[in-house]
Each structure stands twice: as C-alpha cells, then as structure tokens.
Write a protein that holds these residues in place. Structure first.
Motif, mmCIF file in Angstrom:
data_model
loop_
_atom_site.group_PDB
_atom_site.id
_atom_site.type_symbol
_atom_site.label_atom_id
_atom_site.label_comp_id
_atom_site.label_asym_id
_atom_site.label_seq_id
_atom_site.Cartn_x
_atom_site.Cartn_y
_atom_site.Cartn_z
ATOM 1 N N GLU A 291 -15.860 -48.648 -62.659
ATOM 2 C CA GLU A 291 -14.537 -49.118 -62.251
ATOM 3 C C GLU A 291 -14.015 -48.346 -61.043
ATOM 4 O OE1 GLU A 291 -13.054 -51.812 -63.216
ATOM 5 O OE2 GLU A 291 -14.675 -52.210 -64.624
ATOM 6 N N HIS B 260 -15.870 -49.818 -58.006
ATOM 7 C CA HIS B 260 -16.019 -51.270 -58.088
ATOM 8 C C HIS B 260 -15.813 -51.965 -56.737
ATOM 9 C CE1 HIS B 260 -16.034 -55.082 -60.265
ATOM 10 N NE2 HIS B 260 -15.141 -55.474 -59.392
ATOM 11 N N ASP B 261 -14.746 -51.648 -56.032
ATOM 12 C CA ASP B 261 -14.495 -52.310 -54.743
ATOM 13 C C ASP B 261 -15.545 -51.921 -53.702
ATOM 14 O OD1 ASP B 261 -12.325 -53.600 -55.792
ATOM 15 O OD2 ASP B 261 -10.892 -52.092 -55.117
ATOM 16 N N GLY B 262 -16.008 -50.681 -53.766
ATOM 17 C CA GLY B 262 -17.072 -50.256 -52.856
ATOM 18 C C GLY B 262 -18.360 -51.009 -53.102
ATOM 19 N N ARG B 263 -18.625 -51.336 -54.363
ATOM 20 C CA ARG B 263 -19.817 -52.121 -54.685
ATOM 21 C C ARG B 263 -19.765 -53.474 -53.996
ATOM 22 N NH1 ARG B 263 -22.764 -50.655 -59.137
ATOM 23 N NH2 ARG B 263 -23.293 -52.812 -59.577
ATOM 24 N N HIS B 264 -18.628 -54.141 -54.075
ATOM 25 C CA HIS B 264 -18.510 -55.446 -53.436
ATOM 26 C C HIS B 264 -18.534 -55.331 -51.917
ATOM 27 C CE1 HIS B 264 -17.965 -57.670 -57.093
ATOM 28 N NE2 HIS B 264 -16.997 -56.867 -57.478
ATOM 29 N N LEU B 265 -17.934 -54.274 -51.387
ATOM 30 C CA LEU B 265 -17.921 -54.075 -49.944
ATOM 31 C C LEU B 265 -19.339 -53.903 -49.406
ATOM 32 C CD1 LEU B 265 -16.180 -53.567 -47.377
ATOM 33 C CD2 LEU B 265 -16.355 -51.142 -47.924
#
Length: 69
Positions: free
Chosen positions: A55, A58-63
C-alpha cells in the motif's frame, strides 16, 4: 589581460576508479532494493506480513507500470 584573469586555465582531474566504484555499487544495490519493494513485495515473495509495504508503494507501482490488481 582581463580575459586571462577572469578565465584561468583549470585542468580537470579524473576521479580514480577506486573512488567512485564503491559508490556506484552501493547506488546499484539501493536501486535493486527499491525495485524489489516497488515491484514484487506482495504475495509469495513477501518479506513482511500484511500489505503495508504494498500500500505504501502502490502509486509508484502504477507509475512504473507494474500490475498489482
């Protein structure tokens, strides 16, 4: 005369390999550690229980284009 006073001829000295190589290895290991946590810290390869690390990154994964759901 002003031109020589304002632009002294300074010759750059090369940095020896023995001085920057340990820092390059250290930076590479940090990059691999960050890549692990962002890319695969979940499921079977998880080092920590729960989804806290997932969590957090998480945003870094999508980036970076890692699928996670």
């Amino acid at each position: 005369m002003i031109d020589t006073a304002l632009n002294p001829a300074i010759e750059p000295t090369p940095i020896p390999l023995g001085e920057w190589l340990p820092w390059a290895v250290f930076g590479g290991l940090l990059a691999l550690l960050a890549l692990y946590f962002v890319g695969s810290e979940q499921g079977a390869t998880s080092l920590f229980q729960g989804m806290y690390v997932h969590e957090f990154v998480h945003d870094g994964r999508h980036l970076l284009g890692f699928p996670c759901h």
